[in-house]
Design a protein around this motif. Structure first.
Motif, mmCIF file in Angstrom:
data_model
loop_
_atom_site.group_PDB
_atom_site.id
_atom_site.type_symbol
_atom_site.label_atom_id
_atom_site.label_comp_id
_atom_site.label_asym_id
_atom_site.label_seq_id
_atom_site.Cartn_x
_atom_site.Cartn_y
_atom_site.Cartn_z
ATOM 1 N N ILE A 36 -10.686 -25.848 -33.590
ATOM 2 C CA ILE A 36 -9.382 -25.179 -33.166
ATOM 3 C C ILE A 36 -9.354 -23.051 -33.383
ATOM 4 O O ILE A 36 -9.401 -22.690 -32.028
ATOM 5 N N PHE A 37 -9.423 -23.048 -34.945
ATOM 6 C CA PHE A 37 -9.476 -21.429 -35.265
ATOM 7 C C PHE A 37 -10.959 -20.406 -34.462
ATOM 8 O O PHE A 37 -10.466 -19.622 -33.437
ATOM 9 N N LEU A 38 -11.563 -21.091 -34.244
ATOM 10 C CA LEU A 38 -13.180 -20.711 -33.834
ATOM 11 C C LEU A 38 -12.940 -20.411 -32.905
ATOM 12 O O LEU A 38 -13.685 -19.927 -31.809
ATOM 13 N N ALA A 39 -12.564 -21.699 -31.894
ATOM 14 C CA ALA A 39 -12.631 -21.671 -30.506
ATOM 15 C C ALA A 39 -11.537 -20.535 -29.965
ATOM 16 O O ALA A 39 -11.089 -19.793 -28.894
ATOM 17 N N SER A 40 -10.350 -20.548 -31.006
ATOM 18 C CA SER A 40 -8.880 -19.999 -30.272
ATOM 19 C C SER A 40 -10.100 -18.202 -30.095
ATOM 20 O O SER A 40 -9.326 -17.625 -30.079
ATOM 21 N N GLY A 41 -10.274 -17.682 -31.848
ATOM 22 C CA GLY A 41 -10.863 -16.903 -31.846
ATOM 23 C C GLY A 41 -12.389 -16.114 -31.061
ATOM 24 O O GLY A 41 -12.178 -15.000 -30.487
ATOM 25 N N LEU A 42 -12.889 -17.085 -30.414
ATOM 26 C CA LEU A 42 -13.836 -17.248 -29.415
ATOM 27 C C LEU A 42 -12.977 -16.628 -28.560
ATOM 28 O O LEU A 42 -13.746 -15.846 -27.733
ATOM 29 N N SER A 43 -12.268 -17.193 -27.771
ATOM 30 C CA SER A 43 -11.631 -16.869 -27.312
ATOM 31 C C SER A 43 -10.918 -15.254 -26.813
ATOM 32 O O SER A 43 -11.256 -14.929 -25.512
ATOM 33 N N LYS A 44 -10.033 -14.854 -27.843
ATOM 34 C CA LYS A 44 -10.165 -13.605 -28.151
ATOM 35 C C LYS A 44 -11.102 -12.453 -27.473
ATOM 36 O O LYS A 44 -10.762 -11.597 -26.971
ATOM 37 N N LEU A 45 -11.945 -13.097 -27.761
ATOM 38 C CA LEU A 45 -13.454 -12.010 -28.210
ATOM 39 C C LEU A 45 -13.769 -12.379 -26.573
ATOM 40 O O LEU A 45 -14.175 -11.247 -26.203
#
Length: 148
Positions: A36-45
């Motif tokens: 969930i953190f990886l997906a959230s961070g990538l979506s911010k990028l």
């Protein structure tokens, strides 16, 4: 000391189940929490303008710095957690991040969606605190380094 050669009949399956629990289940848990953190961070990028707008709407100072910090924490923290590297420290940082973001962005409890996000963040923090308390498990870089 019980070994495979001296274990009572039926004990081998118990030993195998215990080994699976201590090796595989923590790794699966770290993977699920880290995703969930990886997906959230990538979506911010992929959508920095939308994320900056959301950060600004919450009144967070220095929104560009906040965005960069969030991306670093989410992507870096998720990868370290999944790998099980310094998992206790990383899990504590992600737990604090989860609580901070719940308080900063999801306190409009009249909106059921925001309440769900708030509670989700608290639940993630709770799961991460389990890693803090019980370590990364057998399949981790911490275990390879003798820290698990």
């Amino acid at each position: 000391m019980t070994t495979a050669a001296t274990a009572a009949p039926g004990a081998l399956s118990s030993l195998g189940a215990a080994t699976a629990l201590t090796r595989f289940v923590p790794a699966i848990g770290r993977l699920l929490m880290g995703t969930i953190f990886l997906a959230s961070g990538l979506s911010k990028l992929t959508a920095p303008a939308a994320t900056l707008s959301y950060i600004q709407s919450a009144g967070i100072p220095l929104p560009q710095v906040a965005l960069a910090a969030a991306v670093l924490v989410e992507i870096g923290g998720s990868l370290l957690l999944i790998a099980g590297y310094r998992a206790r420290l990383v899990a504590l940082a992600l737990a604090l991040f989860s609580v901070a973001t719940a308080l900063a962005f999801h306190t409009a409890f009249a909106d059921q969606n925001q309440l769900i996000h708030f509670l989700k963040n608290l639940a993630m923090a709770g799961g991460l605190l389990q890693v803090v308390a019980f370590r990364a498990g057998g399949l981790s870089l911490d275990a390879r380094a003798g820290r698990a």
